[in-house]
Design a protein around this motif. Sequence first.
Motif, mmCIF file in Angstrom:
data_model
loop_
_atom_site.group_PDB
_atom_site.id
_atom_site.type_symbol
_atom_site.label_atom_id
_atom_site.label_comp_id
_atom_site.label_asym_id
_atom_site.label_seq_id
_atom_site.Cartn_x
_atom_site.Cartn_y
_atom_site.Cartn_z
ATOM 1 N N GLY A 174 0.827 -1.415 -0.223
ATOM 2 C CA GLY A 174 -0.025 -0.003 -0.014
ATOM 3 C C GLY A 174 0.904 1.266 0.052
ATOM 4 O O GLY A 174 0.562 2.293 -0.734
ATOM 5 N N ALA A 175 1.681 1.245 0.741
ATOM 6 C CA ALA A 175 2.873 2.456 0.795
ATOM 7 C C ALA A 175 3.626 2.572 -0.484
ATOM 8 O O ALA A 175 3.641 3.772 -0.903
ATOM 9 N N LEU A 176 3.954 1.679 -0.878
ATOM 10 C CA LEU A 176 4.708 1.687 -2.256
ATOM 11 C C LEU A 176 3.665 1.924 -3.359
ATOM 12 O O LEU A 176 4.108 2.924 -4.263
ATOM 13 N N ALA A 177 2.719 1.561 -3.444
ATOM 14 C CA ALA A 177 1.766 2.073 -4.422
ATOM 15 C C ALA A 177 1.177 3.179 -4.230
ATOM 16 O O ALA A 177 1.293 4.053 -5.059
ATOM 17 N N TRP A 178 0.995 3.978 -2.988
ATOM 18 C CA TRP A 178 0.820 5.385 -2.919
ATOM 19 C C TRP A 178 1.861 6.276 -3.488
ATOM 20 O O TRP A 178 1.620 7.116 -4.175
ATOM 21 N N VAL A 179 3.093 5.792 -2.996
ATOM 22 C CA VAL A 179 4.309 6.763 -3.602
ATOM 23 C C VAL A 179 4.425 6.503 -5.093
ATOM 24 O O VAL A 179 4.679 7.561 -5.663
ATOM 25 N N ALA A 180 4.011 5.420 -5.567
ATOM 26 C CA ALA A 180 4.255 5.233 -7.190
ATOM 27 C C ALA A 180 2.721 6.039 -7.756
ATOM 28 O O ALA A 180 3.346 6.704 -8.500
ATOM 29 N N ARG A 181 1.834 6.026 -7.395
ATOM 30 C CA ARG A 181 0.744 6.772 -7.631
ATOM 31 C C ARG A 181 1.164 8.606 -7.580
ATOM 32 O O ARG A 181 0.905 9.186 -8.401
ATOM 33 N N ARG A 182 1.679 8.829 -6.600
ATOM 34 C CA ARG A 182 2.115 10.115 -6.230
ATOM 35 C C ARG A 182 3.168 10.810 -7.342
ATOM 36 O O ARG A 182 3.152 11.731 -7.795
ATOM 37 N N ARG A 183 4.126 9.779 -7.552
ATOM 38 C CA ARG A 183 5.195 10.001 -8.740
ATOM 39 C C ARG A 183 4.603 10.193 -10.033
ATOM 40 O O ARG A 183 4.972 10.803 -10.938
ATOM 41 N N GLY A 184 3.475 9.437 -10.301
ATOM 42 C CA GLY A 184 2.680 9.571 -11.454
ATOM 43 C C GLY A 184 3.500 8.866 -12.740
ATOM 44 O O GLY A 184 3.267 9.186 -13.798
ATOM 45 N N ASP A 185 4.634 8.229 -12.451
ATOM 46 C CA ASP A 185 5.409 7.743 -13.478
ATOM 47 C C ASP A 185 4.892 6.604 -14.201
ATOM 48 O O ASP A 185 5.596 6.111 -15.236
ATOM 49 N N TRP A 186 3.688 5.910 -13.745
ATOM 50 C CA TRP A 186 3.207 4.726 -14.393
ATOM 51 C C TRP A 186 2.500 5.226 -15.536
ATOM 52 O O TRP A 186 2.000 4.489 -16.277
ATOM 53 N N ALA A 187 1.926 6.654 -15.412
ATOM 54 C CA ALA A 187 0.943 7.083 -16.808
ATOM 55 C C ALA A 187 1.765 7.427 -17.790
ATOM 56 O O ALA A 187 1.274 7.506 -18.827
ATOM 57 N N ARG A 188 3.115 7.270 -18.035
ATOM 58 C CA ARG A 188 3.769 7.781 -19.067
ATOM 59 C C ARG A 188 3.817 6.565 -19.999
ATOM 60 O O ARG A 188 3.793 5.561 -20.007
#
Length: 135
Positions: free
Chosen positions: A121-135
């Motif tokens: 959950g914590a890592l997913a939260w960080v990944a969402r905040r970074r937004g780098d999966w949307a690229r």
Amino acid sequence: TRARTERAHSFRWTFVGLEAFVALGAWSGVWQLWTGTFAPPVSALEPLGLSDWRLPAVWLLLSVALPATVCLLAAWERMPWTPTAVLVMAVLLVIEVTVQIPFVGPSLLQAVMGGIGVLLGALAWVARRRGDWAR
């Protein structure tokens, strides 16, 4: 390049590895509950009016096994919605572990799986905040 692609998907291999571990454990748990193999005593379910572990097996299938499998495949394929899916699955995993405790008591396995849920959950939260999966 490949290195840039990996950096653009924060925690991808962590998601793949941990979701594989959770999915394998959950699918194993579903089978054990469904067949009654290595299942807790049915007496633990008497307060719910259940006489076997099949309904809890379906619950485990729907709340953890399938979501973890979807997250594993999403991370593997670098789907842009992976962090959101992992976050939802992490919440479901923590709920599943919490719901178990009153019926079967606390265990080391629950602590490990709950810890994995919190970590994912914590890592997913960080990944969402970074937004780098949307690229």
